[in-house]
Design a protein around this motif. Structure first.
Motif, mmCIF file in Angstrom:
data_model
loop_
_atom_site.group_PDB
_atom_site.id
_atom_site.type_symbol
_atom_site.label_atom_id
_atom_site.label_comp_id
_atom_site.label_asym_id
_atom_site.label_seq_id
_atom_site.Cartn_x
_atom_site.Cartn_y
_atom_site.Cartn_z
ATOM 1 N N GLN A 1 0.812 -1.208 0.000
ATOM 2 C CA GLN A 1 0.000 0.000 0.000
ATOM 3 C C GLN A 1 0.849 1.264 0.000
ATOM 4 O OE1 GLN A 1 -2.698 -0.380 3.317
ATOM 5 N NE2 GLN A 1 -3.600 -2.267 2.524
ATOM 6 N N VAL A 2 1.906 1.276 0.810
ATOM 7 C CA VAL A 2 2.765 2.469 0.869
ATOM 8 C C VAL A 2 3.513 2.651 -0.443
ATOM 9 C CG1 VAL A 2 4.725 3.544 2.045
ATOM 10 C CG2 VAL A 2 2.997 2.326 3.371
ATOM 11 N N THR A 3 3.978 1.564 -1.016
ATOM 12 C CA THR A 3 4.687 1.657 -2.293
ATOM 13 C C THR A 3 3.771 2.196 -3.390
ATOM 14 O OG1 THR A 3 6.166 -0.163 -1.702
ATOM 15 C CG2 THR A 3 5.980 0.378 -4.042
ATOM 16 N N HIS A 4 2.550 1.697 -3.454
ATOM 17 C CA HIS A 4 1.601 2.193 -4.461
ATOM 18 C C HIS A 4 1.285 3.667 -4.228
ATOM 19 C CE1 HIS A 4 0.670 -1.252 -6.944
ATOM 20 N NE2 HIS A 4 0.562 -2.026 -5.876
ATOM 21 N N ALA A 5 1.191 4.071 -2.971
ATOM 22 C CA ALA A 5 0.944 5.486 -2.675
ATOM 23 C C ALA A 5 2.102 6.351 -3.160
ATOM 24 C CB ALA A 5 0.732 5.673 -1.173
ATOM 25 N N ALA A 6 3.320 5.862 -2.973
ATOM 26 C CA ALA A 6 4.494 6.610 -3.436
ATOM 27 C C ALA A 6 4.562 6.649 -4.962
ATOM 28 C CB ALA A 6 5.763 5.983 -2.856
ATOM 29 N N LEU A 7 4.276 5.512 -5.583
ATOM 30 C CA LEU A 7 4.345 5.433 -7.051
ATOM 31 C C LEU A 7 3.320 6.325 -7.736
ATOM 32 C CD1 LEU A 7 4.958 1.598 -7.522
ATOM 33 C CD2 LEU A 7 6.576 3.457 -7.953
ATOM 34 N N ALA B 1 19.228 -6.643 7.163
ATOM 35 C CA ALA B 1 18.938 -6.168 5.807
ATOM 36 C C ALA B 1 19.601 -4.818 5.551
ATOM 37 C CB ALA B 1 17.428 -6.066 5.601
ATOM 38 N N LYS B 2 19.546 -3.945 6.532
ATOM 39 C CA LYS B 2 20.130 -2.611 6.376
ATOM 40 C C LYS B 2 21.651 -2.701 6.188
ATOM 41 C CE LYS B 2 18.338 0.362 9.100
ATOM 42 N NZ LYS B 2 17.985 1.119 10.324
ATOM 43 N N ALA B 3 22.298 -3.502 7.024
ATOM 44 C CA ALA B 3 23.759 -3.634 6.936
ATOM 45 C C ALA B 3 24.184 -4.328 5.644
ATOM 46 C CB ALA B 3 24.275 -4.410 8.149
ATOM 47 N N TYR B 4 23.449 -5.387 5.282
ATOM 48 C CA TYR B 4 23.819 -6.141 4.075
ATOM 49 C C TYR B 4 23.579 -5.302 2.821
ATOM 50 C CZ TYR B 4 24.633 -10.229 1.147
ATOM 51 O OH TYR B 4 25.157 -11.106 0.231
ATOM 52 N N ALA B 5 22.476 -4.546 2.803
ATOM 53 C CA ALA B 5 22.194 -3.681 1.661
ATOM 54 C C ALA B 5 23.260 -2.617 1.500
ATOM 55 C CB ALA B 5 20.815 -3.037 1.843
ATOM 56 N N GLN B 6 23.724 -2.077 2.610
ATOM 57 C CA GLN B 6 24.795 -1.084 2.557
ATOM 58 C C GLN B 6 26.088 -1.701 2.026
ATOM 59 O OE1 GLN B 6 25.601 0.753 6.332
ATOM 60 N NE2 GLN B 6 26.604 2.524 5.422
ATOM 61 N N LYS B 7 26.327 -2.929 2.443
ATOM 62 C CA LYS B 7 27.544 -3.641 2.025
ATOM 63 C C LYS B 7 27.573 -3.871 0.518
ATOM 64 C CE LYS B 7 29.835 -8.126 2.674
ATOM 65 N NZ LYS B 7 29.770 -9.436 3.393
ATOM 66 N N ILE B 8 26.422 -4.220 -0.071
ATOM 67 C CA ILE B 8 26.396 -4.542 -1.507
ATOM 68 C C ILE B 8 25.860 -3.379 -2.349
ATOM 69 C CG2 ILE B 8 26.167 -7.011 -1.048
ATOM 70 C CD1 ILE B 8 23.194 -6.800 -1.735
ATOM 71 N N HIS B 9 25.708 -2.206 -1.701
ATOM 72 C CA HIS B 9 25.258 -0.985 -2.386
ATOM 73 C C HIS B 9 23.876 -1.171 -3.020
ATOM 74 C CE1 HIS B 9 29.287 0.547 -1.743
ATOM 75 N NE2 HIS B 9 29.785 -0.548 -2.328
ATOM 76 N N LEU B 10 22.944 -1.573 -2.165
ATOM 77 C CA LEU B 10 21.561 -1.815 -2.588
ATOM 78 C C LEU B 10 20.646 -0.803 -1.910
ATOM 79 C CD1 LEU B 10 19.389 -3.721 -3.927
ATOM 80 C CD2 LEU B 10 19.420 -5.009 -1.776
ATOM 81 N N GLU B 11 19.705 -0.266 -2.663
ATOM 82 C CA GLU B 11 18.762 0.703 -2.105
ATOM 83 C C GLU B 11 17.733 -0.040 -1.242
ATOM 84 O OE1 GLU B 11 17.938 4.577 -1.426
ATOM 85 O OE2 GLU B 11 19.420 3.911 -2.929
ATOM 86 N N TYR B 12 17.707 0.297 0.043
ATOM 87 C CA TYR B 12 16.837 -0.408 0.988
ATOM 88 C C TYR B 12 16.144 0.584 1.912
ATOM 89 C CZ TYR B 12 15.525 -3.119 5.158
ATOM 90 O OH TYR B 12 14.840 -3.665 6.220
ATOM 91 N N VAL B 13 14.852 0.370 2.136
ATOM 92 C CA VAL B 13 14.111 1.187 3.088
ATOM 93 C C VAL B 13 13.131 0.296 3.845
ATOM 94 C CG1 VAL B 13 12.352 1.807 1.358
ATOM 95 C CG2 VAL B 13 12.622 3.217 3.406
ATOM 96 N N ASN B 14 13.056 0.491 5.144
ATOM 97 C CA ASN B 14 12.048 -0.188 5.959
ATOM 98 C C ASN B 14 11.018 0.861 6.355
ATOM 99 O OD1 ASN B 14 10.481 -1.624 7.732
ATOM 100 N ND2 ASN B 14 12.127 -2.162 9.138
ATOM 101 N N TYR B 15 9.816 0.742 5.830
ATOM 102 C CA TYR B 15 8.787 1.753 6.068
ATOM 103 C C TYR B 15 8.451 1.921 7.550
ATOM 104 C CZ TYR B 15 7.711 1.531 1.027
ATOM 105 O OH TYR B 15 7.761 1.593 -0.330
ATOM 106 N N LEU B 16 8.613 0.869 8.329
ATOM 107 C CA LEU B 16 8.171 0.912 9.718
ATOM 108 C C LEU B 16 9.234 1.418 10.692
ATOM 109 C CD1 LEU B 16 6.152 -2.418 10.095
ATOM 110 C CD2 LEU B 16 5.280 -0.122 9.700
#
Length: 279
Positions: free
Chosen positions: A22-28, A78-93
């Motif tokens: 729902q949040v992703t669709h609202a942003a899109l 997820a946050k640390a691993y995404a940073q390590k591999i240069h991946l765009e990551y966001v946790n809405y909560l």
């Protein structure tokens, strides 16, 4: 004419993932006509091994990862691993949980799927209300009386319907049946366990007052047999004998609120369930 860009989104959750969707669709919606989104959902992710594989796939496909983890360990991984591999990551909560904790000094429960649990409870109550409406005033007796958690009996104007709806809003399946001496009771009532049957009772004068006011409200004559004290006494005597035969729980409703009467019934049911658990 501007061509739409394409972007892949991975939506990951330790629950169903409806919030992420729902949040992703609202942003899109802010990019309508300019961005063509493809979405893949990964619900009920509960291990770092599974999560690592999903994040690697997201990196390989240049996806944006949006999550709704309430599990702090999964979010931090997820946050640390995404940073390590240069991946765009966001946790809405995570941000809103951090803000609530900072202001209230209360820690989140960390339980996935609590929104779904609330929704399930809501749907259960709505189903119970629908059941109470279908089984109101003697309707749908063949199925209703057997399926009900609570069967309410009473003479006319003894608050059967409002009490049924109150209990339904508490999640109970309730059927109610009007008692009229001249009308034969359904045979299936004898198959209902006694602990589920509740007979409403009040003094003849109390019932007469309610019936008289009801007819006055409807603009009808108060001389009807319906309001005569002798008739009401006959109905109540019939009800008392029936309650005794069925071994029903007799509930005095006189000058009680619906909430008080409902609480009395719920307390009896809970006590009965506790007694069974100890036998």
């Amino acid at each position: 004419m501007t061509l739409e860009k394409e972007q892949l989104f991975f939506l990951i959750s330790d629950a169903v993932g409806d919030t992420a969707r729902q949040v992703t669709h609202a942003a899109l919606a802010q990019y309508t006509g300019r961005l063509k989104a493809k979405i893949r959902r990964f619900p009920f992710v509960n291990s770092t091994k599974e999560l690592e594989q999903i994040l690697n796939d997201a990196k390989n496909e240049n996806a944006i990862v949006a999550a709704t983890f309430v599990n702090k360990d999964l979010d931090q991984f997820a946050k640390a691993y995404a940073q390590k591999i240069h991946l765009e990551y966001v946790n809405y909560l995570s941000k809103i949980l951090e803000s609530i904790t900072r202001v209230t000094e209360l820690a989140p429960r960390g339980e996935a799927g609590t929104i779904r649990q609330v929704n399930d409870q809501y749907m259960h109550r709505m189903s119970a209300v629908e059941f109470a409406i279908k089984c109101d005033d003697g309707n749908n007796t063949q199925k209703g009386l057997v399926q009900a958690d609570i069967v309410i009996l009473g003479v006319s104007r003894s608050s059967k319907t409002p009490l049924s709806l109150y209990l339904a809003n508490r999640g109970y399946l309730v059927a109610n049946y009007p008692l009229i001496p001249e009308v034969q009771l359904p045979e299936i009532l004898s198959n209902v366990p006694a602990h589920k049957i509740f007979g409403l009772l009040a003094s003849p004068a109390y019932i007469q007052n309610i019936r008289t006011n009801r007819l006055k409200y409807l603009g009808l004559t108060q001389e009807a047999k319906y309001c005569q004290l002798e008739r009401i006494q006959q109905e109540i005597h019939y009800a008392q004998e029936l309650y005794h035969t069925l071994k029903a729980q007799v509930i005095d409703i006189e000058y009680k609120s619906i909430e008080e009467t409902g609480a009395e019934i719920i307390e009896f049911l809970q006590d009965h369930a506790d007694n069974l658990s100890f036998n």
